[in-house]
Scaffold this active site. Structure first.
Site, PDB file in Angstrom:
ATOM      1  N   GLY A  37       7.008   2.922   2.394  1.00 30.01           N
ATOM      2  CA  GLY A  37       8.454   3.081   2.221  1.00 30.01           C
ATOM      3  C   GLY A  37       9.055   2.327   1.064  1.00 30.01           C
ATOM      4  N   SER A  44     -14.659 -12.691  -0.484  1.00 30.32           N
ATOM      5  CA  SER A  44     -14.181 -12.924   0.883  1.00 30.32           C
ATOM      6  C   SER A  44     -15.196 -12.563   1.957  1.00 30.32           C
ATOM      7  CB  SER A  44     -12.875 -12.151   1.124  1.00 30.32           C
ATOM      8  OG  SER A  44     -13.086 -10.765   1.018  1.00 30.32           O
ATOM      9  N   LYS A  90      -5.820  -7.696   6.490  1.00 30.69           N
ATOM     10  CA  LYS A  90      -7.145  -7.752   7.112  1.00 30.69           C
ATOM     11  C   LYS A  90      -7.039  -7.879   8.630  1.00 30.69           C
ATOM     12  CE  LYS A  90      -9.447  -9.849   3.107  1.00 30.69           C
ATOM     13  NZ  LYS A  90     -10.100 -11.054   2.572  1.00 30.69           N
ATOM     14  N   PRO A 142       0.823  -1.217   0.000  1.00 29.41           N
ATOM     15  CA  PRO A 142       0.000   0.000   0.000  1.00 29.41           C
ATOM     16  C   PRO A 142       0.851   1.260   0.000  1.00 29.41           C
ATOM     17  CG  PRO A 142      -0.025  -1.057   2.156  1.00 29.41           C
ATOM     18  CD  PRO A 142       0.685  -1.999   1.242  1.00 29.41           C
TER      19      PRO A 142
END
Length: 810
Positions: free
Chosen positions: A358, A676, A719, A354
């Protein structure tokens, strides 16, 4: 203006127009035209001349000929070899075709001839003078008309004759000449002609200026050529070298020192030979010079020496980044192999994670750890294949692609080359840049990478390529297959705290001109910022919040309100305002039909609440919340399973026939899709149909089948971390996702309990609060209901205690 009717043979003219008072030779070759002239010669030598609308028409019809033409007299006739004749005609007067008497064997027409009568008033006199003056200027500038013509025109007293003679000498289009010929009124004709001559004057003046400019340029070029030839002769006498020869010798010397590969050296020397034969000021010479400059500036043989010290590299990586265990370990493995295998090719890594974790800055740290040069190019929005491979030199302003440009910037053949946002590339009619990258990122091919501009292979095999992406599914499969993917998950709360203390705080304090004595922020305060003011996988928003605190601190100190500022959990709202997020449980109370699910996006994990309600209807199911097709089908599968197990769950069959079901997933503006949430929606439906509440501190994820089996899903780490941020205590996962629990940090696992399931019955037994499920005939204890289920086994019901998690009663 009087007129008379005449019957005359018609001669259609192609590409020419005859005015009254005009004497001209005409070459006639068409059969009809020859017969028309012969007929005129037999009679009174009078003939009607009219121009064709299209000169290309060989057999004109009535519609192809202008209606207004000129009555003329045939003065001479001369027969030429080949069956053609040449005639000398003189225009007499304008005339208009009234009707065609016949068209075979030649055209014969009845025309109305106009005779010009006029009163020479002041207006006509003014127009005549203006026209004569303009015509004189035109003759002087154009130099196409003999000056004697002006003398004959000046002495004319008849305005109509003046206009027709001037019009006959102008180089006009047939349409413009016809327009003048059709002007029967004298004043109208003079006005039109004044406008036409004025326009022609402007054009002739422009032509004159252009000719002067071209002549000066030619004179300058000839002068330069003459002087250069003189200079060559002088240099030859003095024993000096020609400037062009000296330039080419300098290029050859640089090429010999550059240690080019054989093919590149041959190509460069060939271009030097071309340059030597070109004029110095030729446009192509500049292109060749630019090409040679590029060739000489590339690091064909220059490279930096790697710092093969694993401990030193680890220190650099740890100093720059907290966490990121997998990529750091991969870099140290590469160093170890480099120490043993000297000829190893550079790895091609793809960091997927995401935003804000870094990825980009890690590439810079890798270069520092290896003591290599660092180059970064952003591929976001790139849609032109030439951005990667460059343009061919035939194009004006051509340049190499961004890969070759990056290599020149690096100045060495073994830099760390970061290709940022590789998943954001696009393609259109200009090509597909991802296909061009296949050669760059293939270790078997990139040793002979060929740029369209350089046109000779360049070795990229020693380059360490690192690419970054938020979503690996957006990367074309052939390109992804060439890279080693390293997943970088979002940071845990503890990691964010350490990053803030070690990196973000010192950086922002320095950037805002503060010192550590001026501002103090406790760990609990930073934790509160993380929990209540940010909700992200990375640390970008956290850095912005810290920057905001530093700005307000600097303002207070400069305003003299304080010499030293201490930021605590009590006064944090003064700096950042009201908290944006609620930290703690996802839902505060146990409710019927409300279940917390877990989602994974390209920006990290998140929790989502699924709400289900019923109302009287006809047994329909409604889905809202901007759901995708896969998610809708998953809800339908869960509903079908619950309906098939209605008796075991104690659900009256009328609930499916006389009650409607509405499933809603909040934040309806955000698109949602994927399988999901299957068990989550099934649990919510079972809850509302049985009236049993769902635990509020529980979250779950997993795909459901029609048989009630729970299938594995992706993004488990993201998650779980999102559920932990939301204050969830118990997480239900598919049993096949047990392997993914190893990726979750130990300190997070200690604070959570995990239940691994294979069937939806296990999920319902854990999530629904009532202890007994009422059947229509018998009442079963929960354990008995589960054991009677053919899909349940002792292995299926295993509970995994992770690092101190507590077991809940079943």
């Amino acid at each position: 203006m009087n007129s008379e009717i005449k019957s005359l043979p018609l001669l259609p003219l192609r590409g020419i127009l005859v005015f009254p008072y005009m004497v001209i030779h005409l070459d006639v070759g068409r059969e009809k035209s020859i017969q028309a002239i012969e007929e005129a010669m037999v009679q009174d030598r009078m003939i009607f001349l009219a121009t064709q609308r299209e000169a290309q028409t060989d057999e004109p019809t009535v519609d192809d000929i202008y209606n207004i033409g000129t009555v003329a007299e045939v003065k001479q006739l001369l027969k030429l070899p080949g069956g053609t004749i040449r005639v000398l005609v003189e225009g007499i007067a304008r005339a208009k075709i009234e009707k065609y008497e016949h068209q075979d064997p030649y055209f014969r027409v009845e025309v109305q001839q106009y005779s010009e009568e006029f009163e020479k008033g002041a207006e006509v006199e003014a127009l005549m003078r203006s026209l004569v003056y303009q015509f004189e200027q035109y003759v002087k500038l154009s130099k196409r008309i003999p000056p004697e013509t002006v003398v004959s025109v000046v002495n004319l007293e008849e305005p109509g004759r003046l206009a027709d003679i001037i019009a006959s000498h102008l180089a006009l289009k047939i349409e413009d000449k016809q327009n003048v010929l059709e002007s029967v009124e004298i004043v109208d004709r003079l006005e039109k002609l004044c406008g036409i001559v004025a326009k022609e004057l402007e054009i002739v003046e422009l032509e004159r200026k252009i000719n002067i400019r071209v002549r000066k340029q030619m004179e300058k070029t000839q002068k330069e050529y003459y002087l250069r030839e003189q200079m060559k002769a002088i240099q030859k006498e003095l024993g000096e070298k020609d400037e062009r020869v000296a330039e080419c010798e300098e290029f050859r010397e640089k090429i010999s020192k550059a240690k080019f590969p054989k093919e590149a050296e041959e190509k460069a020397l060939k271009e030097v030979e071309r340059l030597e034969k070109m004029p110095p000021m030729a446009a192509e010479a500049a292109v060749v010079r630019n090409y040679l400059d590029w060739m000489l500036s590339l690091p064909w043989s220059k490279s930096t020496k790697d710092r093969i010290d694993i401990n030193a590299a680890e220190e650099v990586l740890e100093a720059d980044h907290y966490g990121l265990k997998d990529p750091k370990e991969r870099i140290t493995e590469y160093l170890a192999i480099r120490k043993l295998a000297k000829k190893m090719k550079g790895p091609i890594l793809c960091l997927v994670g995401p935003p804000g974790v870094g990825k980009t800055s890690l590439g810079r740290s890798v270069a520092r750890a290896l003591d290599r040069k660092f180059v970064r190019i952003s591929l976001g929005g790139v849609r032109d294949e030439a951005e990667i491979r460059g343009h061919r030199r035939t194009y004006v302003g051509a340049m190499p692609g961004r890969v070759i440009q990056g290599m020149r910037t690096a100045g060495s053949k073994n830099p760390v080359f970061l290709l940022d946002e590789i998943d954001k590339m696009a393609s259109d009619f200009r090509g597909d840049p991802s296909s061009a990258l296949l050669e760059v990122l293939d270790p078997e091919q990139n040793s002979t990478f060929s740029d369209h501009y350089i046109e000779t292979p360049f070795d990229l095999s020693n380059v360490m390529f690192i690419t970054t992406a938020n979503n690996m599914y957006s990367i074309p499969r052939p390109l992804l297959d060439r890279m080693e993917v390293i997943q970088i998950s979002g940071y845990t709360e503890e990691e964010k705290l350490q990053i803030a203390k070690r990196h973000l705080m010192p950086k922002q304090i320095k950037d805002h001109g503060l010192t550590e004595e001026m501002i103090q922020i406790s760990e609990n305060t930073i934790l509160k910022v993380i929990r209540e003011y940010t909700r992200e996988s990375g640390v970008r928003n956290l850095e912005r919040k810290i920057a905001s605190i530093c700005r307000k601190t600097a303002k207070k100190i400069v305003a003299g309100q304080a010499e030293k500022v201490k930021v605590t959990t009590q006064n944090l709202e003064q700096f950042l305002g009201i908290p944006r997020y609620r930290y703690g449980v996802a839902e505060q109370n146990d409710e019927v039909g409300t279940v917390t699910g877990m989602a994974w996006t390209e920006v990290g994990g998140d929790t989502l609440v699924i709400e289900v309600t019923t109302y009287k209807g006809t047994g329909r199911m409604t889905l809202t919340g901007k759901l995708g097709d896969v998610m809708k089908e998953s809800a339908q599968a869960g509903y079908s399973f619950i309906r098939s197990r209605a008796q075991e769950l104690g659900i009256d069959q009328e609930m499916f026939e006389k009650w409607d079901l509405h499933i809603h997933i909040p934040e309806g503006a955000i698109p949602k899709d994927g399988p999901s949430a299957g068990i989550t929606m099934a649990t919510a439906m079972a809850s509302v149909l049985t009236g049993r509440k769902v635990r509020h501190d529980i979250a779950m994820t997993g795909e459901i089948t029609l048989r009630g089996r729970v299938l594995p899903v992706g993004g488990i780490k993201e998650k779980v971390m999102a559920a932990h941020r939301a204050g969830i205590k118990l997480i239900i996962l598919p049993n096949d996702n047990k392997k993914d629990l190893e990726d979750i940090p130990v300190n997070i696992k200690k604070q959570l309990e995990f239940k691994l399931v294979d069937h939806i019955d296990q999920v319902l037994a854990i999530a629904l609060l009532e202890k007994e499920v009422v059947d229509t005939t018998t009442v079963l204890e929960p354990e008995a209901a589960v054991m009677d289920n053919p899909h349940f086994s002792a292995v299926d019901s295993q509970e995994v205690q992770q690092q101190g998690g507590t077991q809940l009663p079943s």
